[in-house]
Write a protein that holds these residues in place. Structure first.
Motif, PDB file in Angstrom:
ATOM      1  N   SER A   1      -1.447   7.839 -10.184  1.00 36.16           N
ATOM      2  CA  SER A   1      -2.621   6.970 -10.121  1.00 36.16           C
ATOM      3  C   SER A   1      -2.334   5.751  -9.235  1.00 36.16           C
ATOM      4  CB  SER A   1      -2.996   6.560 -11.547  1.00 36.16           C
ATOM      5  OG  SER A   1      -3.861   5.471 -11.531  1.00 36.16           O
ATOM      6  N   ASP A   2      -1.170   5.136  -9.410  1.00 43.11           N
ATOM      7  CA  ASP A   2      -0.771   4.014  -8.550  1.00 43.11           C
ATOM      8  C   ASP A   2      -0.716   4.463  -7.090  1.00 43.11           C
ATOM      9  OD1 ASP A   2      -0.480   2.438 -10.771  1.00 43.11           O
ATOM     10  OD2 ASP A   2       1.708   2.287 -10.676  1.00 43.11           O
ATOM     11  N   LEU A   3      -0.145   5.652  -6.867  1.00 40.91           N
ATOM     12  CA  LEU A   3      -0.006   6.166  -5.501  1.00 40.91           C
ATOM     13  C   LEU A   3      -1.374   6.444  -4.883  1.00 40.91           C
ATOM     14  CD1 LEU A   3       1.549   7.263  -3.067  1.00 40.91           C
ATOM     15  CD2 LEU A   3       1.885   9.411  -4.290  1.00 40.91           C
ATOM     16  N   ALA A   4      -2.299   6.967  -5.688  1.00 43.55           N
ATOM     17  CA  ALA A   4      -3.640   7.256  -5.174  1.00 43.55           C
ATOM     18  C   ALA A   4      -4.322   5.970  -4.719  1.00 43.55           C
ATOM     19  CB  ALA A   4      -4.470   7.966  -6.238  1.00 43.55           C
ATOM     20  N   HIS A   5      -4.199   4.912  -5.509  1.00 46.07           N
ATOM     21  CA  HIS A   5      -4.784   3.618  -5.118  1.00 46.07           C
ATOM     22  C   HIS A   5      -4.133   3.094  -3.842  1.00 46.07           C
ATOM     23  CE1 HIS A   5      -6.221   3.408  -9.385  1.00 46.07           C
ATOM     24  NE2 HIS A   5      -7.269   2.915  -8.754  1.00 46.07           N
ATOM     25  N   LEU A   6      -2.809   3.184  -3.806  1.00 46.32           N
ATOM     26  CA  LEU A   6      -2.072   2.700  -2.635  1.00 46.32           C
ATOM     27  C   LEU A   6      -2.449   3.505  -1.397  1.00 46.32           C
ATOM     28  CD1 LEU A   6       0.250   0.985  -1.417  1.00 46.32           C
ATOM     29  CD2 LEU A   6       1.805   2.819  -2.094  1.00 46.32           C
ATOM     30  N   SER A   7      -2.510   4.810  -1.575  1.00 50.99           N
ATOM     31  CA  SER A   7      -2.797   5.703  -0.463  1.00 50.99           C
ATOM     32  C   SER A   7      -4.189   5.434   0.099  1.00 50.99           C
ATOM     33  CB  SER A   7      -2.701   7.144  -0.990  1.00 50.99           C
ATOM     34  OG  SER A   7      -2.107   7.982  -0.055  1.00 50.99           O
ATOM     35  N   ALA A   8      -5.161   5.247  -0.787  1.00 49.33           N
ATOM     36  CA  ALA A   8      -6.525   4.954  -0.344  1.00 49.33           C
ATOM     37  C   ALA A   8      -6.562   3.642   0.439  1.00 49.33           C
ATOM     38  CB  ALA A   8      -7.460   4.889  -1.546  1.00 49.33           C
ATOM     39  N   ALA A   9      -5.819   2.660  -0.038  1.00 47.25           N
ATOM     40  CA  ALA A   9      -5.772   1.372   0.663  1.00 47.25           C
ATOM     41  C   ALA A   9      -5.118   1.529   2.034  1.00 47.25           C
ATOM     42  CB  ALA A   9      -5.017   0.344  -0.178  1.00 47.25           C
ATOM     43  N   MET A  10      -4.043   2.310   2.112  1.00 50.45           N
ATOM     44  CA  MET A  10      -3.326   2.491   3.383  1.00 50.45           C
ATOM     45  C   MET A  10      -4.146   3.324   4.365  1.00 50.45           C
ATOM     46  SD  MET A  10      -0.384   0.868   3.457  1.00 50.45           S
ATOM     47  CE  MET A  10       0.291   1.684   4.903  1.00 50.45           C
ATOM     48  N   GLU A  11      -5.006   4.196   3.851  1.00 49.36           N
ATOM     49  CA  GLU A  11      -5.847   5.034   4.722  1.00 49.36           C
ATOM     50  C   GLU A  11      -6.820   4.188   5.540  1.00 49.36           C
ATOM     51  OE1 GLU A  11      -6.274   8.225   5.520  1.00 49.36           O
ATOM     52  OE2 GLU A  11      -4.738   9.103   4.223  1.00 49.36           O
ATOM     53  N   ASP A  12      -7.250   3.077   4.969  1.00 52.00           N
ATOM     54  CA  ASP A  12      -8.211   2.223   5.669  1.00 52.00           C
ATOM     55  C   ASP A  12      -7.918   0.767   5.341  1.00 52.00           C
ATOM     56  OD1 ASP A  12     -10.291   1.063   6.957  1.00 52.00           O
ATOM     57  OD2 ASP A  12     -11.882   1.982   5.761  1.00 52.00           O
ATOM     58  N   VAL A  13      -6.932   0.224   6.059  1.00 52.74           N
ATOM     59  CA  VAL A  13      -6.476  -1.138   5.751  1.00 52.74           C
ATOM     60  C   VAL A  13      -7.497  -2.199   6.134  1.00 52.74           C
ATOM     61  CG1 VAL A  13      -3.993  -0.729   5.702  1.00 52.74           C
ATOM     62  CG2 VAL A  13      -5.118  -1.147   7.898  1.00 52.74           C
ATOM     63  N   ALA A  14      -8.524  -1.804   6.911  1.00 53.64           N
ATOM     64  CA  ALA A  14      -9.553  -2.767   7.313  1.00 53.64           C
ATOM     65  C   ALA A  14     -10.600  -2.965   6.215  1.00 53.64           C
ATOM     66  CB  ALA A  14     -10.234  -2.292   8.599  1.00 53.64           C
ATOM     67  N   LYS A  15     -10.642  -2.030   5.284  1.00 52.79           N
ATOM     68  CA  LYS A  15     -11.629  -2.089   4.201  1.00 52.79           C
ATOM     69  C   LYS A  15     -11.370  -3.322   3.315  1.00 52.79           C
ATOM     70  CE  LYS A  15     -11.046   1.073   1.226  1.00 52.79           C
ATOM     71  NZ  LYS A  15     -10.773   2.453   0.801  1.00 52.79           N
ATOM     72  N   PRO A  16     -12.431  -4.035   2.913  1.00 48.52           N
ATOM     73  CA  PRO A  16     -12.220  -5.201   2.044  1.00 48.52           C
ATOM     74  C   PRO A  16     -11.457  -4.804   0.777  1.00 48.52           C
ATOM     75  CG  PRO A  16     -14.521  -5.089   2.768  1.00 48.52           C
ATOM     76  CD  PRO A  16     -13.857  -3.818   3.232  1.00 48.52           C
ATOM     77  N   GLY A  17     -10.484  -5.588   0.434  1.00 44.75           N
ATOM     78  CA  GLY A  17      -9.702  -5.321  -0.781  1.00 44.75           C
ATOM     79  C   GLY A  17      -8.484  -4.445  -0.558  1.00 44.75           C
ATOM     80  N   ALA A  18      -8.381  -3.803   0.616  1.00 51.26           N
ATOM     81  CA  ALA A  18      -7.263  -2.873   0.845  1.00 51.26           C
ATOM     82  C   ALA A  18      -5.916  -3.608   0.820  1.00 51.26           C
ATOM     83  CB  ALA A  18      -7.449  -2.135   2.164  1.00 51.26           C
ATOM     84  N   LEU A  19      -5.837  -4.718   1.561  1.00 45.68           N
ATOM     85  CA  LEU A  19      -4.553  -5.430   1.611  1.00 45.68           C
ATOM     86  C   LEU A  19      -4.198  -6.019   0.246  1.00 45.68           C
ATOM     87  CD1 LEU A  19      -4.593  -7.153   5.120  1.00 45.68           C
ATOM     88  CD2 LEU A  19      -3.793  -4.876   4.459  1.00 45.68           C
ATOM     89  N   ALA A  20      -5.214  -6.454  -0.494  1.00 42.58           N
ATOM     90  CA  ALA A  20      -4.964  -6.987  -1.837  1.00 42.58           C
ATOM     91  C   ALA A  20      -4.390  -5.896  -2.748  1.00 42.58           C
ATOM     92  CB  ALA A  20      -6.252  -7.550  -2.440  1.00 42.58           C
TER      93      ALA A  20
END
Lengths: 355, 355
Positions: free
Chosen positions: A241-260
């Motif tokens: 679950s942690d990896l899925a969240h991280l992976s989604a954020a890394m897939e689109d680092v421009a998306k709001p909230g991704a870097l957070a």
């Protein structure tokens, strides 16, 4: 206290090491193994002898998948003895023993000396294997008090530190501190199979440390993981679950909230690692690091450490930093904060290069 | 070769270390930093001075997210200088510099000294930080040959090992050998947040090694990961796929094929870790381990290593094994196979305890 008569069943790494350790204490154990060759080897090493008196305690040191049936055999064969085992998962074995020999279950007590090596077999045995390691003992409501006493006594005789907890507490604890790290390290190292040689040549200490235990024996680990599958599967699900969240954020680092999201995971990692106790049970973060430069030559490290011994400073940990192709090494020394300044000062005053 | 005039922009760990290293070679760099306090600190440490002659080479040592704009400023400010940077991701910065100053792009060349510490700031600077570390240089088709020569010269002057590759080759390599291990370590350590203290007290060397780099700075890593998100996201996806298979197998270990799936992953981990080269570029597996027992007291390790120095044996690596609460330590020494037997024999003959 009189010495107990000890029988060891299975002379792999743990059985042989136990025999060697007991032998140093003047206790000659009786050894048994399915393999005549291994048995002779263990006897030759001095781990014990093939025949002996009726045992007070039997220690079953066989692979996890046959531990319960061997424990059951031993309970029948030695109707007055305490029987324990050393497998690294406890709940399933305890249940199986209870089902296989309900009348004798009170004479069985699970245990797990938290000691090991990357090698197996009698020739890997070490008399000091258990020295100063936790030896977990897992009694249940049916266990005879004598069984707990006998295993605690055995652990203390070989220099281990007995720790008592329930089988399920044990299995949940090792799932987190041993089985999950094993799988995470293997998952990382499995990706290296697809790396190019030039990429791997850039590997630094971080990758080396993170992947070190991925070199462990797959056959043994399959058995361990099978027996602790419930606890480990639960942790893997949370990791996933942690990896899925991280992976989604890394897939689109421009998306709001991704870097957070990425920052949150890295910060949680900081918090988690700071909870691991250091040597002697202290907090790992309570040491200070002093780093010196030495030549990569015989005696260079010794000269440094001799000097440190002379000024009376005790090192809590030491780490050599590697540099590909380099004729020097960096020695990272961890010390209690009170002596860090003194150590630095004295080293520099005596011509050592610090960095 | 005459010494180049060097300007360093940004006096954090890398900038200060570079100034200190150059200063040892008799090159006084010009330093610049947004923070007057950090700048004064770096000057006080001896990393360089505030004013100097027009630079031949400018080294931009600022955080990754502002590197491209600072490189662009420096290209404009110093129209004859070569400009490089030290950020740990190269592709995105190169593209940004190209877009921001197309006319001057040929004077820019990316680089990445693979050196670091867990601490930052000028006070963490070390003159030896780059010594014997790879310093990757990433020219592209537009790069002037003089730019490559200048950075290679700089790297050699501070003792680093110049390695040339393209920006995308670099970014893919570090995604695998540096960025993925960081995230895997953080993912593991993040799960420790939910562990109980009693569970964490059973942590052994395996967990410690696997989670060590999870202590790294989240702010710096967010920037690195943002800039290398494509390569890292690809690897995370593959890791996620491996984890999903493993997780499904662990959820129901009785299912046909489940244990084979787990075994496959563990075996792949064995293969992957064996591909990491050891110290001096040799294979890690080519060393043999000799393990000795020492007391946990000042001078004990030194006495051991003094003896080893006296018999002329060079240690390739050394590792102290920790035992919670124990008054002894195990010293694992890696040596080339040719001397392993000699070392064991001489140690034992002279009263050292081996295990």
């Amino acid at each position: 206290m009189t010495s107990p008569a000890v029988k060891i069943v299975g002379v792999g790494l743990l059985g042989t090491s136990l025999g060697l350790a007991l032998s140093r204490q003047g206790i000659g154990a009786t050894l048994e193994d399915q393999s005549p060759a291994n048995l002779r080897l263990a006897v030759d090493y001095g781990a014990g002898s093939i025949s002996g008196s009726e045992p007070d305690i039997v220690v079953v040191c066989v692979p996890p998948d046959v531990t319960a049936s061997v424990v059951t055999q031993q309970l029948r064969q030695h109707p007055k003895a305490i029987v324990t085992d050393v497998a690294s998962v406890k709940g399933q074995i305890s249940k199986a023993v209870s089902a296989l020999s309900p009348a004798d279950h009170s004479r069985y007590i699970g245990s797990h000396p938290m000691a090991g090596r990357e090698k197996g077999g009698p020739s890997a045995g070490r008399a000091d294997l258990f020295y100063a390691r936790p030896w977990i003992i897992t009694p249940d409501s049916e266990t005879k008090p004598e069984a707990l006493d006998a295993v605690r006594d055995l652990a203390l005789r070989v220099g281990a530190l007995p720790v008592e907890m329930s089988a399920s507490e044990h299995d949940e604890a090792v799932a987190l501190v041993s089985h999950l790290p094993q799988l995470v390290s293997s998952l990382l190292a499995a990706r290296l199979v697809f790396g190019e040689e030039g990429q791997l040549s850039l590997a630094g200490q971080g990758l080396r440390d993170t992947s070190r235990i991925a070199a462990s024996d797959p056959n043994l680990w399959v058995q361990i993981l099978e027996q602790n599958s419930v606890a480990v599967a639960g942790l893997l699900k949370q990791l996933g679950s942690d990896l899925a969240h991280l992976s989604a954020a890394m897939e689109d680092v421009a998306k709001p909230g991704a870097l957070a999201e990425i920052h949150k995971l890295l910060t949680a990692g900081n918090s988690g690692v700071s909870r691991i106790p250091g040597k002697h049970g202290g907090k790992g973060s309570s040491y200070q690091i002093v780093t010196a430069v030495i030549e990569d030559a015989p005696g260079a490290l010794a000269a440094l450490l001799t000097f440190i011994g002379e000024i009376g400073v005790n090192l809590e940990d030491i780490n050599l930093e590697h540099s590909p192709g380099a004729p020097i090494g960096l020695v990272e020394m961890q010390v209690v904060p009170e002596v860090a300044a003194l150590l630095s000062e004295k080293l520099q005053a005596n011509g050592w290069r610090l960095v």
